[in-house]
Design a protein around this motif. Structure first.
Motif, PDB file in Angstrom:
ATOM      1  N   ALA A 125       0.848  -1.200   0.000  1.00 59.87           N
ATOM      2  CA  ALA A 125       0.000   0.000   0.000  1.00 59.87           C
ATOM      3  C   ALA A 125       0.884   1.251   0.000  1.00 59.87           C
ATOM      4  CB  ALA A 125      -0.927  -0.007   1.219  1.00 59.87           C
ATOM      5  N   GLY A 126       1.959   1.222   0.794  1.00 60.34           N
ATOM      6  CA  GLY A 126       2.870   2.365   0.855  1.00 60.34           C
ATOM      7  C   GLY A 126       3.564   2.594  -0.484  1.00 60.34           C
ATOM      8  N   LEU A 127       3.998   1.484  -1.076  1.00 56.87           N
ATOM      9  CA  LEU A 127       4.687   1.593  -2.369  1.00 56.87           C
ATOM     10  C   LEU A 127       3.736   2.139  -3.445  1.00 56.87           C
ATOM     11  CD1 LEU A 127       7.054  -1.203  -3.521  1.00 56.87           C
ATOM     12  CD2 LEU A 127       5.589  -0.143  -5.187  1.00 56.87           C
ATOM     13  N   ARG A 167       1.324   6.351  -6.914  1.00 59.08           N
ATOM     14  CA  ARG A 167       0.187   7.182  -7.335  1.00 59.08           C
ATOM     15  C   ARG A 167       0.518   8.671  -7.163  1.00 59.08           C
ATOM     16  NH1 ARG A 167      -4.622   5.617  -8.730  1.00 59.08           N
ATOM     17  NH2 ARG A 167      -4.428   3.603  -7.685  1.00 59.08           N
ATOM     18  N   THR A 168       1.187   8.984  -6.070  1.00 59.76           N
ATOM     19  CA  THR A 168       1.580  10.386  -5.836  1.00 59.76           C
ATOM     20  C   THR A 168       2.477  10.883  -6.973  1.00 59.76           C
ATOM     21  OG1 THR A 168       1.564   9.893  -3.478  1.00 59.76           O
ATOM     22  CG2 THR A 168       2.638  11.931  -4.119  1.00 59.76           C
ATOM     23  N   ALA A 169       3.328   9.978  -7.481  1.00 52.59           N
ATOM     24  CA  ALA A 169       4.249  10.364  -8.561  1.00 52.59           C
ATOM     25  C   ALA A 169       3.601  10.246  -9.940  1.00 52.59           C
ATOM     26  CB  ALA A 169       5.492   9.479  -8.490  1.00 52.59           C
ATOM     27  N   GLY A 170       2.308   9.881  -9.981  1.00 54.38           N
ATOM     28  CA  GLY A 170       1.593   9.745 -11.257  1.00 54.38           C
ATOM     29  C   GLY A 170       1.963   8.480 -12.010  1.00 54.38           C
ATOM     30  N   GLU A 171       2.510   7.470 -11.286  1.00 53.48           N
ATOM     31  CA  GLU A 171       2.894   6.208 -11.950  1.00 53.48           C
ATOM     32  C   GLU A 171       1.801   5.149 -11.774  1.00 53.48           C
ATOM     33  OE1 GLU A 171       6.481   5.285  -9.882  1.00 53.48           O
ATOM     34  OE2 GLU A 171       7.592   6.942 -10.782  1.00 53.48           O
ATOM     35  N   ASP A 172       1.852   4.130 -12.659  1.00 55.27           N
ATOM     36  CA  ASP A 172       0.898   3.019 -12.530  1.00 55.27           C
ATOM     37  C   ASP A 172       1.225   2.214 -11.282  1.00 55.27           C
ATOM     38  OD1 ASP A 172      -0.413   3.676 -14.810  1.00 55.27           O
ATOM     39  OD2 ASP A 172       0.783   2.347 -16.093  1.00 55.27           O
ATOM     40  N   CYS A 218       9.485  -2.655 -13.170  1.00 54.79           N
ATOM     41  CA  CYS A 218       8.793  -1.499 -12.613  1.00 54.79           C
ATOM     42  C   CYS A 218       9.783  -0.368 -12.348  1.00 54.79           C
ATOM     43  CB  CYS A 218       8.108  -1.987 -11.367  1.00 54.79           C
ATOM     44  SG  CYS A 218       7.799  -0.801 -10.189  1.00 54.79           S
ATOM     45  N   ALA A 219      10.998  -0.731 -11.869  1.00 48.42           N
ATOM     46  CA  ALA A 219      12.001   0.298 -11.607  1.00 48.42           C
ATOM     47  C   ALA A 219      12.418   0.978 -12.913  1.00 48.42           C
ATOM     48  CB  ALA A 219      13.216  -0.327 -10.939  1.00 48.42           C
ATOM     49  N   ARG A 220      12.419   0.201 -14.037  1.00 48.36           N
ATOM     50  CA  ARG A 220      12.838   0.772 -15.319  1.00 48.36           C
ATOM     51  C   ARG A 220      11.759   1.621 -15.954  1.00 48.36           C
ATOM     52  NH1 ARG A 220      15.409  -4.155 -15.590  1.00 48.36           N
ATOM     53  NH2 ARG A 220      13.640  -5.192 -16.492  1.00 48.36           N
ATOM     54  N   SER A 221      10.453   1.330 -15.590  1.00 47.44           N
ATOM     55  CA  SER A 221       9.347   2.013 -16.292  1.00 47.44           C
ATOM     56  C   SER A 221       9.233   3.474 -15.858  1.00 47.44           C
ATOM     57  CB  SER A 221       8.033   1.287 -16.043  1.00 47.44           C
ATOM     58  OG  SER A 221       7.673   1.397 -14.697  1.00 47.44           O
TER      59      SER A 221
END
Ligand SMILES: Cc1cc2nc3c(=O)[nH]c(=O)nc-3n(C[C@H](O)[C@H](O)[C@H](O)COP(=O)(O)OP(=O)(O)OC[C@H]3O[C@@H](n4cnc5c(N)ncnc54)[C@H](O)[C@@H]3O)c2cc1C
Length: 438
Positions: free
Chosen positions: A356-358, A363-368, A435-438
């Motif tokens: 949930a934290g991740l 979401r805060t950063a606008g990422e999926d 995910c780290a690369r996206s």
């Protein structure tokens, strides 16, 4: 932008660590010590309310795999647990006070985490929020959460007593781990012969139970994995002899034989001054715990540092309301984490907090969102919370049954679990790397 998190239990602390480590200002609200739930006793964060065991350590076990996945995803709690471990054979057990103290210090000293003390009465709205208030969420907030989410489900969960080491009769007790696995001083064993067991059993099933509001003993909805010993005993004269009192893998040095039944005591703290009664979670009245458990050889004069208690354990009907990233379908900015989402267990609660934290950070950063593949233990638990299984929704702990089968079936259980764990960790690396690369 900051993220608000309510509850500094196991899930809330993992969630706060994730958001802060992602560089986000984090406002963490905890009602202790201003207010305590019926099961929480200490002012520290990440309090373990019952057993001090975080279950198996081997990566080829479901609980061990869960912890390894968490460690690889940057967990706060897993390294703290290893730093505070006490001997417990193949399990990872901790000194609960040292563990809570270490987590509390890490949270309080993080420059991006700001702790606020006091009961939160309403569900936070606007921005990104995480509710991690646990199975004993205080009444006002619980009322709002459950009306927002269309009601709640519940069962009863019990805690086991803790006794002081100095009050044990060491003439009757012997130290040994089952099958000689692990350190010998991890467990003390109270052996019983047939007559002693029968006398104890008879008193146990007839002992007086404490009233619990709304609890119908004719149809107790207790969690099978944490069932009060007296309820389990009521299922048959030998049920607990094949359960928490099983004597397998143990030999009483006084007789040279396997006892008829055994109660194991697990070390609670590094000093070895406290021991808990393994598998003896109970709802007997305190006086009855003293009387009936005092019939167990070694516990004749036991001093109870804490008596066992039983509490209602409430959770959302998550498959109706949650997405696999632990956000509310009707409000993607509002995340839930921990036992309240229908995962069951300390580390499962922490793992959902981590996710949930991740995902709140993403979401805060606008990422999926990052939803891990269901071949991983965390991915399988997330999907279970969001989709449920067969029949009515029930809380679920880590187990290999929720992972998809291997492409090539393996008959041997140990080898199968090892292969499932290997696949999980490979898929986790891939998913988190992608995910780290996206
Ligand atoms: C009696 C009992 C025994 C259990 N025994 C075990 C066990 O032996 N092993 C196991 O693996 N699991 C056990 N569980 C299940 C579960 O693993 C634990 O409940 C676990 O602590 C859940 O983690 P959590 O973070 O969801 O909630 P918690 O660890 O309970 O954290 C929730 C936090 O939120 C705070 N809070 C609540 N309401 C508010 C509010 N309105 N405002 C601000 N703060 C609030 C609480 O004070 C608490 O600190 C037990 C549960 C219960 C109820």
């Amino acid at each position: 932008m900051s993220i608000r998190i309510v509850g500094a239990g196991l899930a809330g602390c993992e969630a706060a660590w994730q958001t802060a480590e992602h560089g986000i200002e984090t406002e963490l609200y905890e009602m202790k010590p201003a207010r305590f739930s019926p099961a929480h006793k200490s002012a520290g964060f990440a309090e373990l309310v019952c057993s001090n065991s975080l279950k198996a350590e081997r990566v080829e076990s479901a609980a061990g795999l869960l912890k390894e996945e968490m460690r690889r995803l940057g967990s706060l709690l897993v390294p703290c647990a290893f730093a505070c471990r006490v001997p417990a054979g193949g399990a990872l057990a901790v000194d609960r006070d040292a563990f809570s103290q270490m987590v509390t210090e890490k949270i309080r000293s993080h420059p991006l985490i700001h702790v606020h003390t006091g009961e939160v009465l309403t569900v936070p709205h606007g921005g990104i929020n995480i509710v991690a208030t646990g199975p004993l969420t205080s009444d006002a907030l619980a009322g709002e959460i459950f009306s927002l989410c269309g009601g709640s489900l519940s069962f009863y969960d019990a805690a086991a007593p803790i006794v002081t080491a100095e009050s044990l009769n060491m003439d009757r007790v012997f130290s040994a781990s089952r099958y000689g696995r692990g350190e010998d001083d991890a467990y003390l064993n109270c052996p019983m012969n047939k007559e002693e067991y029968e006398a104890f059993y008879n008193e146990l099933v007839h002992a007086e139970r404490a009233p619990v509001h709304g609890f119908d003993t004719a149809d107790p909805k207790v969690y099978e994995g944490c069932m009060p010993v007296e309820i389990m005993a009521g299922r048959g004269a030998d049920t607990i002899r094949f359960g928490p009192m099983k004597p397998v893998g143990l030999r009483d040095p006084q007789t040279g034989h396997r006892p008829w039944a055994v109660l194991q005591l697990r070390r609670e703290n590094a000093e070895g001054t406290l021991y808990n009664l393994v598998g003896f979670q109970t709802n007997l009245k305190f006086g009855e715990q003293k009387r009936v458990f005092g019939m167990i050889p070694g516990l004749e004069h036991a001093e109870f540092a804490r008596f066992g208690v039983m509490h209602r354990n409430t959770f959302l009907n998550s498959p109706e309301v949650l997405s696999p990233d632990f956000s509310l379908r009707s409000d993607p900015g509002l995340f839930f984490a921990g036992q309240i989402t229908g995962v069951e267990g300390y580390m499962e609660s922490a793992a959902s907090g981590l996710m949930a934290g991740l995902n709140a950070s993403r979401r805060t950063a606008g990422e999926d969102p990052l939803v891990l593949p269901e071949t991983t233990m965390i991915g399988a638990l997330s999907r279970y919370a969001a989709s449920g299984g067969e029949g009515p929704f029930q809380p679920m702990g880590a187990n290999f049954g929720i992972l998809p089968s291997l492409d090539e079936p393996i008959r041997d259980k140990r080898e199968r679990y090892a292969a499932l764990a290997e696949r999980a960790l490979k898929d986790l690396e891939k998913a988190s790397g992608d995910c780290a690369r996206s």
